[in-house]
Write a protein that holds these residues in place. Sequence first.
Motif, PDB file in Angstrom:
ATOM      1  N   UNK A 177       0.781  -1.057  -0.050  1.00 23.14           N
ATOM      2  CA  UNK A 177      -0.070  -0.032  -0.082  1.00 23.14           C
ATOM      3  C   UNK A 177       0.733   1.299   0.056  1.00 23.14           C
ATOM      4  N   UNK A 178       0.449   2.273  -0.714  1.00 17.04           N
ATOM      5  CA  UNK A 178       1.429   3.186  -0.796  1.00 17.04           C
ATOM      6  C   UNK A 178       0.701   4.873  -1.213  1.00 17.04           C
ATOM      7  N   UNK A 179       1.406   5.615  -1.130  1.00 19.07           N
ATOM      8  CA  UNK A 179       0.890   7.145  -1.492  1.00 19.07           C
ATOM      9  C   UNK A 179       1.940   7.634  -2.305  1.00 19.07           C
ATOM     10  N   UNK A 180       1.649   8.416  -3.326  1.00 18.65           N
ATOM     11  CA  UNK A 180       2.518   9.044  -4.361  1.00 18.65           C
ATOM     12  C   UNK A 180       2.248  10.625  -4.058  1.00 18.65           C
ATOM     13  N   UNK A 181       3.276  11.151  -3.635  1.00 22.81           N
ATOM     14  CA  UNK A 181       3.097  12.544  -3.248  1.00 22.81           C
ATOM     15  C   UNK A 181       3.864  13.654  -4.186  1.00 22.81           C
ATOM     16  N   UNK A 182       3.123  14.593  -4.651  1.00 17.89           N
ATOM     17  CA  UNK A 182       4.034  15.598  -5.734  1.00 17.89           C
ATOM     18  C   UNK A 182       4.160  16.654  -4.981  1.00 17.89           C
TER      19      UNK A 182
END
Length: 335
Positions: free
Chosen positions: A134-139
């Motif tokens: 499970x992951x989150x991609x932050x810009x």
Amino acid sequence: MKTKVALITGGYTGESEISYKSSAFVYSQIDKEKYDVYVIDITVADWTYTDDAGQKHTINREDFSLSIQGEQVKFDVAFIILHGTPGEDGRLQGYFDMIGVPYTSCGALTSALTMNKGYTKAIIQDIPNLNVAQSVLLFDVDRANGEDIVQQKLKLPLFVKPNAGGSSIGMNKVNAWSELGKALDEAYDAEGTGQQVLVEEFVSGREFSQGIYRDAQGLLQVLPATEVITTREFFDYIAKYTPGLTQEITPADLRPEQKEQADALVREIYIRLNCKGMVRVDFFIQKETEDFYFIEINTIPGQTAQSFIPQQVRASGRTETAFYGELIEAALLKR
């Protein structure tokens, strides 16, 4: 007439230090009876070849040629051993495509895609029997409220790393929410990584790294896996490049059915991402379930004598000299 090989090293980031070590080893192993090898150093300042007398010659970037004592040297193939930008992110590959020079690595699109860890996971996540954390991609626009976004979507412990980058630079394990802000800053500020951060939930398990390449006959060859056991909390930059901190077991101690599944998954990842040349796939086998979890893919893997791929080449019964010759010949087939 020998095949003229441009062995490309250097780079625009801190990974250039590793590039020089990798290219020195590759140079020492390539068959000089068959190949005429020129080491080309690509830096922000210049693209150069240094001859045996120590004199530097600048590459003509219009056609990637050299002029040495009035003689023009044009290359048959580029052997790319440049970690990070511009050798691993598709920039050099696009350049070589435009001027018609074959090369040993993945193509421009695959190289650019796989440099982006978050985008890569999106492509391979539906491969049967392969899992992704499970992951989150932050810009960049998420930087101010990145901690809140992560806390709402993920649970501790976490891995925080630049979404584009290698050698575990800017990567940290977070065990408490109080550590998250500093880890995000380090990942955001890592040199040449595009101001994007990938945050993943921690997967507890055995860690492996496995190489695969396409040989001169066009056949996929899967190398034996390496198990990575480190005395540090995870396989970070220090663990990778400090002798004695990590045990690397090649070939890995896998049951026959685990080895068969690992080989099949690595092969499917290679095909799904349209890879060329040699790549290395890193993965976990989760302790509780024995499920396979994808970590990342490296399209320009390290090539020192102690690196994973040379270890695996030797464990397979091949020599590095024969292996690098296969990569060159396979690249020439692309013409």
